[in-house]
Design an enzyme around this catalytic site. Sequence first.
Site, short mmCIF file in Angstrom:
data_model
loop_
_atom_site.label_atom_id
_atom_site.label_comp_id
_atom_site.label_asym_id
_atom_site.label_seq_id
_atom_site.Cartn_x
_atom_site.Cartn_y
_atom_site.Cartn_z
N ARG A 1 0.78 -1.35 -0.07
CA ARG A 1 0.02 -0.16 -0.06
C ARG A 1 0.93 1.30 -0.02
NH1 ARG A 1 -0.66 4.68 2.99
NH2 ARG A 1 -0.41 3.37 5.04
N ASP A 2 1.68 1.67 1.13
CA ASP A 2 2.32 2.64 1.21
C ASP A 2 3.51 2.67 0.37
OD1 ASP A 2 3.04 5.00 2.08
OD2 ASP A 2 3.92 4.42 4.25
N HIS B 1 6.43 4.68 12.50
CA HIS B 1 6.32 4.53 11.15
C HIS B 1 7.34 5.45 10.68
CE1 HIS B 1 4.09 3.90 7.21
NE2 HIS B 1 5.01 5.11 6.84
N HIS C 1 10.40 7.09 7.75
CA HIS C 1 11.12 7.30 6.58
C HIS C 1 12.38 7.51 6.59
CE1 HIS C 1 7.18 7.93 4.16
NE2 HIS C 1 6.85 7.23 5.35
N CYS D 1 4.78 9.32 0.28
CA CYS D 1 3.48 10.09 0.21
C CYS D 1 3.39 10.89 -1.03
CB CYS D 1 3.17 10.66 1.59
SG CYS D 1 1.55 11.76 1.65
N ASN E 1 10.40 4.46 2.68
CA ASN E 1 9.91 3.92 4.07
C ASN E 1 11.30 3.34 4.67
OD1 ASN E 1 7.00 4.23 4.68
ND2 ASN E 1 6.92 3.43 2.80
#
Length: 325
Positions: free
Chosen positions: A29-30, A225, A227, A258, A267
């Site tokens: 997803r991300d 989370h 990056h 994003c 990420n």
Amino acid sequence: MSTLDRPLPMTSAPGGLPDRVTIYEVGPRDGLQNEKAVVPTEVKAEFVTRLVAAGLPVVEATSFVHPKWVPQLADAADLMTMLGERMGPAAADLPVLVPNERGLDRALELGARHIAIFGSATETFATKNLNRSLDEQFAMFEPTVRRARDAGLDVRAYVSMCFGDPWEGAVPVEQVVAVGKRLFDLGASQLSLGDTIGVGTAGHVKELVAGFTGAGMSVDQLAMHFHDTYGQALANAFSALQEGITTFDASAGGLGGCPYAKSATGNLATEDLVWMLRGLGIETGVDLDAVVATSAWMAGQLGRPSPSAVVRALAGAEGLAESGT
């Protein structure tokens, strides 16, 4: 090169750290949402099933966001249907992101049992990402979470821009805590704190965790989370481990970013995190070789090398850098 011949991290457990960590895989997803070239649904389904087979306990599959905003995820329903055909009932346990009640409707139609919402710690990003003000986002999420919980679904809450915002700069810890706790209190089981543009540092991580525990939340309710924009993701993860955090979001191969924040690069790579955790003697249940092979395969699909240092090292050493095969 055989498994015995290739390098492995020497294990040295310093003590005072968790015995086991849960890796919440966000690559499908991300990791893929910011790709300009549309990845075929079949490739996404293979990516998810490979990651599950590699022992990752949680794999976030997709998002039911409007295709206009994230074209890469326009095939969310088709993907979940395909995963259901491949995985059977287990596909319903793959989390999906839902931006609002309409997204929840689509997730419910497909039998999802785990959803996530995605809020913002800052006014500007809430406006750009959600088309809502900082306060208005809660009014949007409240019925979504309530309906999901009434239907028996588990809900995770993400809060972005926790360590810095490209438009507003530094974000006060007390502001992040207030927004994050308010999102969590809507009915979430876990709150993931996002360093969306990768500007966080180890001391900042400790300060933020202390802010949340001081506000009555436990470390078990928090996830991190990170990056790796400035190369700080692993240092920040180690700092969070020292504070007792046991859930970390990561993306296979270091994919991701994003679409609404240009400075939000990749990420934290799943493989880099697993390598560090293995060296610390912390269990994850993840087959590192299998994840490396999967990321090398996906790099071939995308037509470029993996951003992950561990993938580049191991895949290059073992000839795993597949070219779309």
